[in-house]
Enzyme design. Structure first.
Site, short mmCIF file in Angstrom:
data_model
loop_
_atom_site.label_atom_id
_atom_site.label_comp_id
_atom_site.label_asym_id
_atom_site.label_seq_id
_atom_site.Cartn_x
_atom_site.Cartn_y
_atom_site.Cartn_z
N HIS A 119 -13.18 23.63 17.09
CA HIS A 119 -14.35 24.40 16.64
C HIS A 119 -14.54 24.22 15.14
O HIS A 119 -14.03 25.03 14.34
CB HIS A 119 -14.18 25.89 16.97
N GLU A 145 -16.96 24.83 13.25
CA GLU A 145 -17.77 25.86 12.59
C GLU A 145 -16.92 26.89 11.86
O GLU A 145 -17.39 27.53 10.90
CB GLU A 145 -18.68 26.56 13.59
N CYS A 204 -16.17 21.96 22.05
CA CYS A 204 -15.25 22.53 23.05
C CYS A 204 -15.78 22.28 24.48
O CYS A 204 -15.69 21.17 24.97
CB CYS A 204 -15.04 24.02 22.77
#
Length: 600
Positions: A534, A536, A407
């Site tokens: 993102h 994750e 990001c």
């Protein structure tokens, strides 16, 4: 429908979320369909406007819901996809009740906490609990509900009252209350393993007494402690809390959270829940999913080789600020058969020492960065520490150190490249410098600055690969596109992309319209990758996120072997190479400072 309510006592942060996730994992391993709800008693509508220091990270769901980080635990443990309605806040409940009142739904009655707020809570739980998960045509069998905060908190009282009523609404064998409490161990000294302190039960007794006084009776008591509870302590809790001793469960500190489901399984929690809820569970002698969890936990404990990753962030004082990032790194390190040594580097400390008059912190920060095997620059908001992140991007690019930007990390890498390769010294993001002559990162047109909450580009979006010659595409198993979750307001300036690509910064992934830059890879670098999304959020213990896996593969020296095998088998089967940092790779502080100066 069966409901399991998880409440907490004594103190907050004792692991209700992990206990709830672990119970769900055990139930799911027996073939039970499971869903989860997290209740947060704060008045905010959602977690989207929280400071990372206030409440940890903001977890983003597929539908764009900005929710509590515990929903990340549920998704990772249960491997399910939840929705924004699975997170209930006081703000959401009151907003729904007020909207009904304005619409005249209450026909002139006085709107009160009881029954209107409590009825709204119960109705919300029943509605969300019956929503099928992950495309399953049937509704779940069990809904696990975690009530945030601690029993006795004033803001949680309407929810406690709602569940006092709900236990009768659901029925005797359809509702189970699991109370998680702390059993402190006075005099325990971790440095002296043969000495144990006395386990104190009074806080748990007081917590259960308060819970009973509010109308909820615990069916199971999960006792968090440093070491396993003694038989005498279990019997004491049983006697004073009016719960059978076999229903007092000991969950002591373990080497990793992967062991918590196994620990609860050793406490016979499946059979206890089956008895309380009359669940038709037949526990197989050798549960395949539990075997996988045990293998995962055992491998974690046996790891010998270490890989060091420098996390260059702005919120490094609180680990929960990067909860999903850290877990994604651990998933990938474990898959590479390496122990993760994570170094938290405050990006402000990387900036010139004259700016904060603390040369010690400055040199320590650069020392940690230079001695790492890989660099991760995660997301964030605001100007503070951005120049330090840009310097970390420059150092990783110039020293060929494996790098992953997430990001804001992508945007910082673009700013650094603009300044030091393209020669645009004034290049910046309009978020930080609205008058820059080279706006390489700009605000998205649909961003609504008039309101903060829920106005970013949120949720799952498609990223289309533009070339087959992409390292990240190979790590994703060579698909035409991937779908990942986003949370941002700014994007790379599309008009300047040709000039970046001409100098070797390739944007190999775009959105479906081809206007937004989603994935960047640098030519002539072992692993310099950044993504606008993102990744994750979708990482799982047994299915690590490809961008994070790539960082750990490159940092541990396994990338080439993994790519040569077509990225098919787990990296743990590849040939290990020693992880070390040569003298040539470590930049001395004078050189680092010279490079830092040139990047400003």
């Amino acid at each position: 429908m069966k409901y399991v309510l998880i409440t907490g006592g004594v103190i907050s942060g004792i692991g209700k979320g992990v206990v709830a996730s672990s119970i769900g994992t055990l139930l799911k391993s027996c073939g039970t369909r499971v869903t989860s709800i997290k209740i947060d008693p704060y008045i905010n509508i959602d977690a989207g406007t929280f400071s990372p220091y206030e409440h940890g990270e903001v977890f983003v769901l597929d539908d764009g819901g900005e929710v509590d980080l515990d929903l990340g635990n549920y998704e990772r443990f249960l491997d399910v996809t939840l929705h924004k309605d699975n997170n209930i806040t006081t703000g959401k409940i009151y907003q729904s009740v007020i909207n009904k009142e304005r619409a005249g739904d209450y026909l002139g009655k006085t709107v009160q906490v009881v029954p209107h707020i409590t009825d709204a809570i119960q109705g919300w739980v029943e509605r969300v609990a019956r929503v099928p998960v992950d495309g399953d045509e049937q509704e779940p069998d069990v809904c696990i509900i975690e009530l945030g905060g601690t029993i006795g908190d004033i803001e949680g009282m309407p929810f406690v009252e709602a569940f006092r009523q709900f236990q009768f609404r659901a029925g005797k064998h359809n509702f189970c209350n699991v109370h998680v409490s702390l059993v402190p161990q006075i005099g325990h000294n971790p440095s002296l393993p043969h000495t144990t302190g006395e386990q104190k039960t009074k806080p748990t007794q007081a917590s259960i007494r308060e819970l009973r006084g509010l109308g909820l009776v615990p069916d199971l008591i999960v006792c968090r402690s440093v070491s396993p509870l003694t038989k005498a302590v279990k019997e004491k809790i049983s006697m004073f809390c009016h719960v059978e001793s076999e229903r007092v469960l000991s969950v002591n500190d373990v080497t990793s959270i992967y062991r918590v489901p196994l620990l609860l399984n050793d406490n016979n929690v499946i059979n206890l829940l089956a008895e309380i809820l009359k669940l038709p569970i037949e526990t197989p002698r050798r549960n395949r999913n539990l075997v996988k969890w045990k293998d995962l936990a055992d491998r974690y404990d046996r790891l010998l080789k270490e890989v060091t990753i420098a996390l260059v962030g702005k919120y490094t004082q609180l680990e929960d600020s990067y909860a999903s990032v850290i877990k994604a790194l651990r998933h990938s390190a474990l898959d590479c058969n390496h122990k993760l040594n994570l170094k938290y580097v405050d990006s402000e400390d990387l900036e010139l020492s004259t700016q904060h008059d603390d040369p010690v912190r400055y040199h320590e920060a650069w020392s940690q960065l230079c001695s790492s095997n890989g660099v991760l620059v995660p997301g964030g908001f605001g100007l503070r520490g951005v120049e330090g992140k840009i310097l970390a991007c420059q150092w990783a690019r110039k020293t060929k150190k494996p790098f992953l930007g997430i990001c804001l990390g992508l945007q910082c890498a673009v700013i650094e490249f603009s300044r030091n390769v393209l020669g645009w010294k004034d290049a910046h993001s309009t978020e930080f410098n609205s008058s820059t002559t080279k706006p390489v990162v700009i605000e998205m047109p649909e961003h609504n600055p008039g309101q903060m909450g829920g106005t970013m580009r949120l949720g799952k979006r498609r990223t289309v690969f533009q070339t087959e010659n992409s390292i990240l595409r190979k790590l994703y198993q060579n698909p035409k596109y991937v779908e990942e979750r986003h949370r941002h307001r700014y994007e790379v300036n599309y008009d300047l992309v040709p000039q970046f690509e001409e100098k070797g910064m390739k944007f190999v992934g775009h959105d479906v319209d081809g206007k937004r830059m989603e994935i960047m890879e640098l030519e002539d670098h072992p692993y310099y990758v950044a993504v606008q999304y993102h990744p994750e959020y979708l990482s799982r213990p047994m299915k690590p996120s490809p961008p994070y896996l790539g960082l750990l593969l490159a940092a541990s020296g396994k990338m080439q072997n993994y790519l040569a095998r077509g990225c098919r088998n787990s990296p743990k089967f590849s040939t290990d190479s020693d992880v070390s940092t040569s003298d040539e790779e470590i930049v001395d502080f004078a050189s680092a400072k010279e490079g830092a100066t040139s990047g400003l």
